[in-house]
Design a protein around this motif. Structure first.
Motif, PDB file in Angstrom:
ATOM      1  N   ILE A 186       0.849  -1.202   0.000  1.00 28.74           N
ATOM      2  CA  ILE A 186       0.000   0.000   0.000  1.00 28.74           C
ATOM      3  C   ILE A 186       0.881   1.247   0.000  1.00 28.74           C
ATOM      4  N   ILE A 187       1.909   1.239   0.848  1.00 33.82           N
ATOM      5  CA  ILE A 187       2.808   2.411   0.918  1.00 33.82           C
ATOM      6  C   ILE A 187       3.463   2.647  -0.446  1.00 33.82           C
ATOM      7  N   GLU A 188       3.921   1.569  -1.076  1.00 31.83           N
ATOM      8  CA  GLU A 188       4.605   1.693  -2.378  1.00 31.83           C
ATOM      9  C   GLU A 188       3.660   2.281  -3.431  1.00 31.83           C
ATOM     10  N   ALA A 189       2.457   1.707  -3.526  1.00 30.70           N
ATOM     11  CA  ALA A 189       1.526   2.155  -4.575  1.00 30.70           C
ATOM     12  C   ALA A 189       1.065   3.597  -4.321  1.00 30.70           C
ATOM     13  N   HIS A 190       0.787   3.931  -3.056  1.00 35.43           N
ATOM     14  CA  HIS A 190       0.325   5.294  -2.766  1.00 35.43           C
ATOM     15  C   HIS A 190       1.431   6.317  -3.031  1.00 35.43           C
ATOM     16  N   ALA A 191       2.677   5.929  -2.768  1.00 34.79           N
ATOM     17  CA  ALA A 191       3.788   6.852  -3.050  1.00 34.79           C
ATOM     18  C   ALA A 191       3.916   7.069  -4.561  1.00 34.79           C
ATOM     19  N   ILE A 200       0.921  15.349 -12.937  1.00 35.42           N
ATOM     20  CA  ILE A 200      -0.338  15.556 -13.659  1.00 35.42           C
ATOM     21  C   ILE A 200      -1.073  16.806 -13.184  1.00 35.42           C
ATOM     22  N   ILE A 201      -1.165  16.969 -11.848  1.00 32.04           N
ATOM     23  CA  ILE A 201      -1.964  18.114 -11.401  1.00 32.04           C
ATOM     24  C   ILE A 201      -1.174  19.190 -10.673  1.00 32.04           C
ATOM     25  N   GLY A 202       0.103  18.950 -10.451  1.00 30.46           N
ATOM     26  CA  GLY A 202       0.944  20.023  -9.943  1.00 30.46           C
ATOM     27  C   GLY A 202       0.864  20.270  -8.455  1.00 30.46           C
ATOM     28  N   THR A 203       0.946  21.529  -8.088  1.00 30.40           N
ATOM     29  CA  THR A 203       1.249  21.905  -6.705  1.00 30.40           C
ATOM     30  C   THR A 203       0.216  21.486  -5.655  1.00 30.40           C
ATOM     31  N   SER A 204      -1.047  21.397  -6.045  1.00 31.88           N
ATOM     32  CA  SER A 204      -2.065  21.092  -5.031  1.00 31.88           C
ATOM     33  C   SER A 204      -2.099  19.601  -4.690  1.00 31.88           C
ATOM     34  N   VAL A 205      -1.086  18.863  -5.197  1.00 27.38           N
ATOM     35  CA  VAL A 205      -1.112  17.405  -5.079  1.00 27.38           C
ATOM     36  C   VAL A 205      -1.217  16.909  -3.643  1.00 27.38           C
ATOM     37  N   PHE A 206      -0.643  17.646  -2.704  1.00 27.71           N
ATOM     38  CA  PHE A 206      -0.677  17.134  -1.330  1.00 27.71           C
ATOM     39  C   PHE A 206      -2.052  17.302  -0.693  1.00 27.71           C
ATOM     40  N   GLN A 207      -2.922  18.028  -1.375  1.00 26.55           N
ATOM     41  CA  GLN A 207      -4.293  18.130  -0.867  1.00 26.55           C
ATOM     42  C   GLN A 207      -5.214  17.120  -1.550  1.00 26.55           C
ATOM     43  N   THR A 208      -4.691  16.387  -2.526  1.00 24.57           N
ATOM     44  CA  THR A 208      -5.500  15.370  -3.195  1.00 24.57           C
ATOM     45  C   THR A 208      -5.491  14.101  -2.355  1.00 24.57           C
ATOM     46  N   ARG A 209      -6.684  13.684  -1.956  1.00 24.70           N
ATOM     47  CA  ARG A 209      -6.727  12.522  -1.073  1.00 24.70           C
ATOM     48  C   ARG A 209      -6.649  11.212  -1.873  1.00 24.70           C
ATOM     49  N   ILE A 210      -5.865  10.296  -1.346  1.00 19.89           N
ATOM     50  CA  ILE A 210      -5.708   8.980  -1.979  1.00 19.89           C
ATOM     51  C   ILE A 210      -6.263   7.925  -1.021  1.00 19.89           C
ATOM     52  N   LEU A 211      -7.313   7.224  -1.457  1.00 18.22           N
ATOM     53  CA  LEU A 211      -7.943   6.212  -0.614  1.00 18.22           C
ATOM     54  C   LEU A 211      -7.382   4.836  -0.960  1.00 18.22           C
ATOM     55  N   TYR A 212      -7.406   3.933   0.016  1.00 20.34           N
ATOM     56  CA  TYR A 212      -7.096   2.532  -0.266  1.00 20.34           C
ATOM     57  C   TYR A 212      -8.397   1.731  -0.257  1.00 20.34           C
ATOM     58  N   ALA A 222      -7.907   0.528  11.022  1.00 20.11           N
ATOM     59  CA  ALA A 222      -7.076   1.501  11.762  1.00 20.11           C
ATOM     60  C   ALA A 222      -5.625   1.426  11.290  1.00 20.11           C
ATOM     61  N   GLU A 223      -5.157   0.196  11.107  1.00 15.24           N
ATOM     62  CA  GLU A 223      -3.760   0.001  10.692  1.00 15.24           C
ATOM     63  C   GLU A 223      -3.507   0.615   9.308  1.00 15.24           C
ATOM     64  N   ILE A 224      -4.446   0.398   8.382  1.00 15.45           N
ATOM     65  CA  ILE A 224      -4.255   0.928   7.023  1.00 15.45           C
ATOM     66  C   ILE A 224      -4.322   2.458   7.037  1.00 15.45           C
ATOM     67  N   LEU A 225      -5.240   2.994   7.843  1.00 17.10           N
ATOM     68  CA  LEU A 225      -5.397   4.456   7.883  1.00 17.10           C
ATOM     69  C   LEU A 225      -4.143   5.176   8.387  1.00 17.10           C
ATOM     70  N   LYS A 226      -3.301   4.444   9.130  1.00 20.55           N
ATOM     71  CA  LYS A 226      -2.082   5.079   9.670  1.00 20.55           C
ATOM     72  C   LYS A 226      -0.963   5.169   8.641  1.00 20.55           C
ATOM     73  N   LEU A 227      -1.082   4.430   7.535  1.00 23.81           N
ATOM     74  CA  LEU A 227       0.028   4.367   6.580  1.00 23.81           C
ATOM     75  C   LEU A 227       0.213   5.695   5.845  1.00 23.81           C
ATOM     76  N   GLU A 228       1.466   5.928   5.450  1.00 30.19           N
ATOM     77  CA  GLU A 228       1.807   7.151   4.745  1.00 30.19           C
ATOM     78  C   GLU A 228       1.014   7.280   3.446  1.00 30.19           C
ATOM     79  N   ASN A 229       0.518   8.478   3.174  1.00 32.80           N
ATOM     80  CA  ASN A 229      -0.229   8.768   1.940  1.00 32.80           C
ATOM     81  C   ASN A 229      -1.567   8.039   1.841  1.00 32.80           C
ATOM     82  N   VAL A 230      -2.062   7.505   2.940  1.00 35.35           N
ATOM     83  CA  VAL A 230      -3.406   6.914   2.927  1.00 35.35           C
ATOM     84  C   VAL A 230      -4.356   7.936   3.560  1.00 35.35           C
ATOM     85  N   ASP A 231      -5.212   8.495   2.707  1.00 38.68           N
ATOM     86  CA  ASP A 231      -6.096   9.580   3.161  1.00 38.68           C
ATOM     87  C   ASP A 231      -7.538   9.114   3.290  1.00 38.68           C
ATOM     88  N   GLY A 232      -7.729   7.811   3.365  1.00 40.14           N
ATOM     89  CA  GLY A 232      -9.081   7.296   3.544  1.00 40.14           C
ATOM     90  C   GLY A 232      -9.222   5.909   2.965  1.00 40.14           C
TER      91      GLY A 232
END
Ligand code: PGA
Length: 251
Positions: A186-191, A200-212, A222-232
């Motif tokens: 999950i960490i690899e794919a989300h990164a 693709i979308i530039g600077t606002s990228v850190f506000q784009t939520r990535i769900l698993y 709970a465990e998955i929600l704690k992973l890096e770049n998992v926003d839901g």
């Protein structure tokens, strides 16, 4: 940024059952959400209005459709337009779900048309991407995610506020199989997705939520929600029962 917990009910529940689950979920949540959570329910087209009407006034739940056709209106038998979805009271739509890609044979270009047309029409979009087991084993994870994201997000309307577009990573081999992807996967794919979104979308990228999504349950949420770049999370099977979905929301 609030994490999104989304329920994909797929082709389950008639109107009455959908309404009942919305009422049960609202009662458990007592119409309040844990801080930093947004909840979206994706019922079938036919039970969308009943689901929305079953929610209490000032509900904390948001609603969406599982699919959309990229045209305003016209001779498209069986299809549903963005304005019809908005008119039903929903504000979100799923695009590119793997079941539509693989069973209905939607290709990246069509998913892209749907995504841009829905956003331009005022719907918010959860665009789904993910590799098959075959693609993963052939070492094609990066290429598949890149192809899917580049075509899905090829013609985004501008300006676009970042909270209106969400990406869901759902490895096809983990959907409905009981096999959750491991934390490392999950960490690899989300990164990779975060990196691709930067181009693709530039600077606002850190506000784009990535769900698993893929075999999420109360026990692993709970465990998955704690992973890096998992926003839901995007939840199928375990979202069908109000008590199980409420546990995931509160995880
Ligand atoms: P699942 O489905 O939770 O049943 O694996 C997830 C999805 O397809 O969105």
């Amino acid at each position: 940024m609030k994490k999104i917990i989304a329920a994909n009910w797929k082709m389950n529940k008639n109107s009455q059952e959908a309404a009942q689950t919305v009422q049960e979920l609202s009662a458990i949540l007592n119409n309040t959400l844990p801080e930093k959570r947004e909840v979206i329910i994706f019922p079938s087209f036919i039970s969308l209005e009943a689901s929305i009407h079953a929610a209490p006034e000032n509900t904390v739940l948001q609603f969406g459709a599982q699919d959309v056709y990229p045209a305003k209106d016209g001779a498209y038998t069986g299809e549903v337009s963005p304005s019809m979805i908005l008119d039903a009271g929903a504000s979100w739509v799923l695009t590119g779900h793997s079941e539509r890609r693989h069973i209905i044979k939607e290709d990246n270009a069509f998913v892209g048309q749907k995504t841009s047309f829905a956003l331009a029409s005022g719907l918010n979009v959860v665009a789904c991407v993910g590799e098959t087991l075959e693609e993963r084993e052939a070492g094609r994870l990066y290429d598949v995610l890149s192809e899917q994201l580049n075509q899905t997000l090829a013609k985004l309307p501008t300006p676009l506020s970042p909270e209106r577009l969400v990406v869901a990573y759902e490895p096809v081999w983990a959907i409905g199989t009981g096999k959750t992807a491991g934390s490392e996967d999950i960490i690899e794919a989300h990164a990779i997705i975060r990196e691709l979104l930067k181009d693709i979308i530039g600077t606002s990228v850190f506000q784009t939520r990535i769900l698993y999504g893929g075999s999420v349950k109360p026990e692993n949420a709970a465990e998955i929600l704690k992973l890096e770049n998992v926003d839901g999370l995007l939840v199928g099977g375990a979202s069908l029962k109000a008590d199980s979905f409420a546990k995931i929301i509160c995880a």
